[in-house]
Design a protein around this motif. Structure first.
Motif, PDB file in Angstrom:
ATOM      1  N   PHE A 169       0.723  -1.385   0.424  1.00 50.41           N
ATOM      2  CA  PHE A 169      -0.052   0.053   0.415  1.00 50.41           C
ATOM      3  C   PHE A 169       1.269   1.370   0.100  1.00 50.41           C
ATOM      4  CE2 PHE A 169      -3.264   2.819   2.440  1.00 50.41           C
ATOM      5  CZ  PHE A 169      -4.187   2.371   0.713  1.00 50.41           C
ATOM      6  N   ASP A 170       1.884   1.275   0.793  1.00 49.03           N
ATOM      7  CA  ASP A 170       2.999   2.156   0.889  1.00 49.03           C
ATOM      8  C   ASP A 170       2.945   2.688  -0.821  1.00 49.03           C
ATOM      9  OD1 ASP A 170       3.106   2.620   3.168  1.00 49.03           O
ATOM     10  OD2 ASP A 170       4.937   2.478   3.732  1.00 49.03           O
ATOM     11  N   ILE A 218       0.516   4.807  -2.654  1.00 47.10           N
ATOM     12  CA  ILE A 218       0.869   5.402  -1.809  1.00 47.10           C
ATOM     13  C   ILE A 218       1.109   6.399  -2.335  1.00 47.10           C
ATOM     14  CG2 ILE A 218       0.220   7.293   0.510  1.00 47.10           C
ATOM     15  CD1 ILE A 218      -0.725   5.083   2.097  1.00 47.10           C
ATOM     16  N   ASP A 219       3.257   5.860  -2.626  1.00 48.27           N
ATOM     17  CA  ASP A 219       3.944   7.006  -2.612  1.00 48.27           C
ATOM     18  C   ASP A 219       3.036   7.057  -5.171  1.00 48.27           C
ATOM     19  OD1 ASP A 219       5.634   6.995  -1.237  1.00 48.27           O
ATOM     20  OD2 ASP A 219       6.789   5.061  -1.970  1.00 48.27           O
ATOM     21  N   ILE A 228       0.958   7.853  -6.101  1.00 48.27           N
ATOM     22  CA  ILE A 228      -0.001   9.105  -5.883  1.00 48.27           C
ATOM     23  C   ILE A 228       0.601  10.166  -6.063  1.00 48.27           C
ATOM     24  CG2 ILE A 228      -2.474   9.923  -4.307  1.00 48.27           C
ATOM     25  CD1 ILE A 228      -2.789   7.496  -3.547  1.00 48.27           C
ATOM     26  N   PHE A 229       1.469  10.236  -5.306  1.00 43.39           N
ATOM     27  CA  PHE A 229       1.870  11.838  -4.908  1.00 43.39           C
ATOM     28  C   PHE A 229       3.178  11.630  -5.858  1.00 43.39           C
ATOM     29  CE2 PHE A 229      -0.605  10.465  -0.997  1.00 43.39           C
ATOM     30  CZ  PHE A 229      -1.004  12.144  -1.219  1.00 43.39           C
ATOM     31  N   ASP A 268       3.315  12.986  -8.770  1.00 41.87           N
ATOM     32  CA  ASP A 268       4.108  13.925  -9.631  1.00 41.87           C
ATOM     33  C   ASP A 268       4.546  14.883  -9.091  1.00 41.87           C
ATOM     34  OD1 ASP A 268       3.265  12.117 -11.763  1.00 41.87           O
ATOM     35  OD2 ASP A 268       1.141  13.084 -11.649  1.00 41.87           O
ATOM     36  N   LEU A 269       4.319  14.471  -8.198  1.00 39.69           N
ATOM     37  CA  LEU A 269       4.506  15.791  -6.746  1.00 39.69           C
ATOM     38  C   LEU A 269       5.328  15.409  -5.949  1.00 39.69           C
ATOM     39  CD1 LEU A 269       1.056  16.293  -5.608  1.00 39.69           C
ATOM     40  CD2 LEU A 269       1.887  18.372  -7.122  1.00 39.69           C
ATOM     41  N   ALA A 270       5.853  14.480  -6.297  1.00 39.23           N
ATOM     42  CA  ALA A 270       7.110  14.432  -5.007  1.00 39.23           C
ATOM     43  C   ALA A 270       8.424  15.033  -5.778  1.00 39.23           C
ATOM     44  CB  ALA A 270       7.418  13.111  -4.656  1.00 39.23           C
ATOM     45  N   ASP A 271       9.024  15.269  -4.848  1.00 40.27           N
ATOM     46  CA  ASP A 271      10.482  16.008  -4.820  1.00 40.27           C
ATOM     47  C   ASP A 271      11.334  14.209  -4.827  1.00 40.27           C
ATOM     48  OD1 ASP A 271      12.896  16.359  -3.990  1.00 40.27           O
ATOM     49  OD2 ASP A 271      12.800  17.867  -2.888  1.00 40.27           O
ATOM     50  N   GLU A 329      12.239  11.965  -0.146  1.00 43.84           N
ATOM     51  CA  GLU A 329      11.639  10.854   0.726  1.00 43.84           C
ATOM     52  C   GLU A 329      13.057  10.168   1.230  1.00 43.84           C
ATOM     53  OE1 GLU A 329       8.956   6.988   0.636  1.00 43.84           O
ATOM     54  OE2 GLU A 329       8.461   8.455  -0.996  1.00 43.84           O
ATOM     55  N   GLU A 381       6.500   9.192  11.325  1.00 45.26           N
ATOM     56  CA  GLU A 381       5.245   8.890  10.794  1.00 45.26           C
ATOM     57  C   GLU A 381       4.301   9.243  12.124  1.00 45.26           C
ATOM     58  OE1 GLU A 381       4.976   5.844   8.814  1.00 45.26           O
ATOM     59  OE2 GLU A 381       5.889   6.603   6.600  1.00 45.26           O
ATOM     60  N   ILE A 396       3.276  12.195  12.914  1.00 48.30           N
ATOM     61  CA  ILE A 396       2.091  12.768  12.044  1.00 48.30           C
ATOM     62  C   ILE A 396       0.867  12.625  12.645  1.00 48.30           C
ATOM     63  CG2 ILE A 396       1.290  13.747   9.426  1.00 48.30           C
ATOM     64  CD1 ILE A 396       4.497  13.330   8.597  1.00 48.30           C
ATOM     65  N   GLU A 397       0.957  11.256  12.393  1.00 46.76           N
ATOM     66  CA  GLU A 397      -0.399  10.210  12.556  1.00 46.76           C
ATOM     67  C   GLU A 397      -0.947  11.154  13.666  1.00 46.76           C
ATOM     68  OE1 GLU A 397      -1.532   6.803  11.019  1.00 46.76           O
ATOM     69  OE2 GLU A 397      -3.740   7.762  11.723  1.00 46.76           O
ATOM     70  N   GLN A 411      -2.177  14.970  12.900  1.00 45.30           N
ATOM     71  CA  GLN A 411      -3.410  14.679  12.690  1.00 45.30           C
ATOM     72  C   GLN A 411      -4.929  14.846  13.866  1.00 45.30           C
ATOM     73  OE1 GLN A 411      -3.660  12.796   9.060  1.00 45.30           O
ATOM     74  NE2 GLN A 411      -1.248  14.631   7.989  1.00 45.30           N
TER      75      GLN A 411
END
Lengths: 285, 581
Positions: B2-3, B6-7, B9-10, B12-15, B19, B130, B133-134, B137
């Motif tokens: 799943f990780d 998720i990567d 998904i991002f 396009d945006l990821a620098d 990571e 992580e 962050i969780e 949130q």
């Protein structure tokens, strides 16, 4: 070619939306509505009564005593949650009553709407500490315009979808060309009619992209991010549908990338929770 | 898995390197003097410090070694020592140099393991981040929920106020509605009272109209009975008399009831003898008791004084009615009329009057109904025993006027007791005065002197009846049709007595009487043969209205006496006899 207004009028004439949903929506925006008034209207829809009581008695609310009266339930969940409940109910029915076909499918659209609604709600809650029920509502209804089009000009809609896959144009552009209006515009008109807040209206009108910039946070910006993420996650309104993130939101998402990653990670759990609160999200045909 | 999604998904945006940097930064913080490079399986390379570089040849070697090994590896080239380490659970390889360390890290397991631990600590830092962050949130979510909660409270409070306001509005509406209905009811009530008053007046007028023909029927039947008749005729006349007598009772009952209900019945307060009252009531029923083989008696409590103030006639009416009822429903039994002492307060005595019989009794379920107007215990009773059921109702209302209440104790087959308690003041002991005399004048007493009587009466039948009655007593009679005719007669003739009807056309009885008294008071009397005498002429009023105020009106206009119609022969005789002495 019909205007958005004409389509909305026709749509209303067909009485596709349940009477109870429309009445409740209008009541919620009225200043003088009381719990008793709600009770009177909700009583008319047994499914809604069951959902409402199920919701208020769910572990999510963690109430010590069982709530068994409609008025009491509304007190606990609040009027806007009630409206969201009604909206989910109404729209799920709407999205389910036509079997899926190639290209445009109401079931896919329903999954998209539910995902966007939940994502938007999570962004509000987890990134901005905003628990505004309007965010969820905006998510659940943002593509209602597509339903209107499917109901009234379904052939044109299918041509527009085909055009979207073949040409390098946005869906809205294709709709404008084939139908003469687009689902964002139609959705906006319906929002106005239902007297939803300006923010919800703006969000619906601009969810698939616009030249306007909205505040961060605001319902339009949150909805757009949710729409973007949902499409990335293959939960777009159409198969293989992608939209670019509006440029003014890119720095924000980049900055908060670890946050968004964790948010997306938590989505399946939230979907499950939503299922408990609002009933099954997947197709139930 | 799943990780990775998720990567995706991002991506396009990821620098790209952000990571990788997330892993390196905590490591550098732990080992500031080291040079690090992270290579993932996509071929991305991130260095810290950024200018740190490894020759590609060396890197390939290191990467290949590290991938194979499960632990830290080292490699030396040109006096520089490089290390490689595959991050556990991934294909990402960490390469680094520790320039300040001269010895190989791997020479002893202690330093090697120590450094591996350091790397893993840095990796944990990433996972920790992580979690942070969780946690952040979730805290935001809680904060949002808090706000939401407050909103909900506010919303509910608003609701509460709204409902309160609505309630107030309902209350206001209710009040005004009640006020409106009250007003309407009041108006309706006024209209009803007016209607009731009109009805009362109508009945009072009817009273005259009803009594006048009754007067004639009873009077002439009486006269007819005295004439010579054969047996059958006598029987017919007797039937007429009895029927008309009971009709008169009924008419009087109805009129009484109407009067009571119109609130026009006033009770008198005059001294009376209790013993006399009780006796007169029981006496009335002697012959009836004999017929039905009943014993009738009265008992008066010794603790009660002899005389009271009150309306003897109305009290008698009640007792007669109750006794009459008792008598009606009793055979071969007893009827007792009782007056018991209850209590004394100053001059006032509470007296319990009771009429008790050993008759058929009244079943419990009919006891309430008999107090209704026009009702007897059941329909069959009416057929068997007759009567209208009005009497008890009148009695109840009369007792109510006396501030009492008629009550009933009865068992079917064992008899009934009707009783009531009223409070009467003791009469101040004055000269044995107007203790009501039961009229005892015996009929047929001859009037001693031959009197001349003028009958003033407009109704021809009544004129004839009065003439006959007076003539029977051996008087001479003349008649006049109204007040004017009466004055005309008086101008010519002398009379010992004038029987003056009150209600007449043209000049009524009151006016005629006033006129006569007026003439008598002046010299004009000389012109009237009938008024020229020293003594004023005696005038007795005749009226169908039996009310006290009617009597008073007669005296007020100057009359000397008063007779109700239908004329009772005994009373007429009494007056005639008094005059002839």
């Amino acid at each position: 070619m019909p205007s958005a207004k004409e389509l909305v009028n026709k749509f209303n004439d067909m009485k596709t939306l349940p009477h109870v949903a429309i009445r409740l929506t209008k009541m919620i925006s009225s200043e003088s509505t009381t719990m008793q008034d709600f009770e009177e209207v909700i009583k008319l829809d047994p499914i809604l009564v069951v959902r409402l009581l199920k919701l208020v008695n769910s572990p999510f609310f963690g109430l010590a005593n069982k709530v068994d009266s409609i008025a009491k339930a509304v007190v606990f969940i609040g009027m806007k949650n009630l409206r969201n409940l009604v909206a989910v109910e109404a729209i799920r029915d709407l999205y389910n009553n036509k079997s899926g076909e190639q290209g445009f499918s109401r079931q896919i659209l329903w999954m998209h709407s539910a995902t966007v609604a939940i994502l938007a709600q999570m962004i509000g809650q987890r990134i901005f500490a905003l628990d505004d029920e309007d965010i969820f509502l905006a998510g659940i209804i943002h593509d209602i315009g597509l339903i209107v089009e499917d109901q009234l000009v379904s052939e044109q809609l299918r041509v527009a979808c085909d055009m979207f896959y073949q040409d390098d144009k946005s869906l809205v552009e294709c709709e404008n060309e084939v139908i003469g209006t687009n689902h964002s515009k139609i959705g906006g008109l319906l929002c106005r009619e239902w007297k939803l807040s300006e923010e919800v209206l703006d969000a619906v009108k601009s969810h698939s992209g616009s030249t306007k910039k909205f505040a961060i946070p605001s319902i339009p910006s949150i909805l757009h991010i949710a729409e973007y993420l949902a499409c990335k996650m293959k939960y777009g309104p159409l198969p293989d549908y992608q939209i670019p993130l509006q440029s003014y939101l890119v720095p924000h998402v980049k900055d908060m990338m670890p946050e968004y990653k964790i948010l997306v990670k938590a989505l399946p759990g939230e979907m499950k929770k939503a299922k408990e609160l609002y009933g099954p999200i997947e197709k139930t045909v | 898995m799943f990780d990775e999604q998720i990567d995706g998904i991002f991506e396009d945006l990821a620098d790209d390197l952000a990571e990788l940097r997330v892993v390196l930064e905590p490591l550098q913080a732990l080992v500031p003097e080291g040079f690090f490079q992270l290579c993932d399986d996509h071929g991305r390379i991130c260095s810290l410090p950024e200018n740190f570089n490894i020759e590609p040849e060396v890197r390939s070697r290191l990467l290949a070694d590290a991938r194979r090994a499960h632990t830290l590896i080292s490699f030396e080239r040109d006096g520089q020592r490089f290390y490689g380490y595959r991050l556990p659970g991934s294909e990402t390889i960490l390469l680094f140099q520790l320039p300040q360390l001269t010895d190989d890290l791997l020479v002893d397991s202690f330093t090697r393991d120590g450094f591996v631990n350091t790397i893993q600590l840095a990796l944990l830092n990433r996972i920790n981040q992580e979690t942070v962050i969780e946690n952040r949130q979730l805290q935001r979510h809680i904060k949002g929920l808090g706000l939401q909660h407050q909103k909900l409270i506010d919303e509910n409070y608003e609701q509460y106020q709204r409902i309160q306001e609505k309630e107030k509005e309902y209350a206001r509406k209710l009040e005004s509605e009640i006020a409106r209905q009250t007003r309407e009811l009041r108006e309706a009530n006024i209209r009803l009272e007016e209607a009731s008053r009109m009805k009362g007046e109508f009945l009072a007028n009817m009273s005259h109209e009803l009594r006048t023909p009754m007067n004639a029927i009873i009077g002439f039947a009486g006269l007819l009975a005295e004439s010579s008749l054969d047996e059958e005729q006598a029987d017919f006349v007797e039937t007429i008399r009895k029927s008309s007598a009971s009709l008169l009772v009924l008419i009087n009952d109805i009129l009484d009831l109407a009067k009571i209900e119109a609130g026009k019945l006033d009770l008198e307060e005059i001294p009376f003898d209790l013993h006399g009252l009780l006796k007169s009531v029981t006496d009335m029923f002697r012959s009836q008791a004999l017929d039905k083989n009943n014993k009738v008696m009265f008992v008066q409590d010794q603790k009660l004084p002899a005389k009271f103030m009150g309306d003897e006639n109305r009290l008698r009416q009640v007792l007669i009615n109750l006794t009459g009822n008792a008598m009606k429903f009793t055979k071969n039994g007893t009827v007792d009329v009782l007056a018991d002492f209850v209590k004394q307060e100053g001059d006032r005595f509470a007296i319990r009057f009771a009429v008790s019989d050993s008759g058929i009794g009244i079943p419990p379920d009919r006891q309430a109904a008999i107090f209704e107007k026009f009702t007897q215990a059941d329909g069959s009773t009416t057929r068997k025993y007759g009567g209208t059921g009005l009497g008890l109702s009148i009695s109840c209302q009369l007792v109510e006027l006396m501030h009492g209440e008629v009550q009933l104790e009865s068992a079917e087959g064992k008899g009934s007791t009707f009783f009531f308690v009223i409070s009467l003041p003791k009469a101040v002991d004055e000269a044995p005065s107007e203790a009501p005399k039961i009229v005892t004048a015996e009929s047929g007493d001859e009037v001693k002197r031959k009197l001349r009587v003028l009958v003033v009466e407009d109704n021809l039948v009544n004129q004839k009846l009065a003439t006959l009655l007076v003539k029977r007593q051996g008087c001479e009679v003349d008649v006049a049709g109204d007040g004017f005719q009466a004055l005309e007669k008086l101008r010519q003739f002398q009379f010992d007595l004038i029987l003056m009807d009150v209600q007449m056309p043209k000049m009524d009885g009151h006016e005629a009487t006033r006129k006569i008294r007026e003439i008598e008071a002046t010299s004009a009397r000389i012109k009237y043969a009938g008024l020229a005498g020293i003594d004023p002429v005696e005038i007795v009023g005749l009226t169908a209205h039996a009310r006290k105020e009617d009597e008073q009106k007669c005296y007020d206009s100057g009359m000397n006496g008063f007779l109700t119609k239908p004329i009772e022969r005994d009373k007429l005789n009494e007056i005639l006899q008094k005059r002839s002495h």
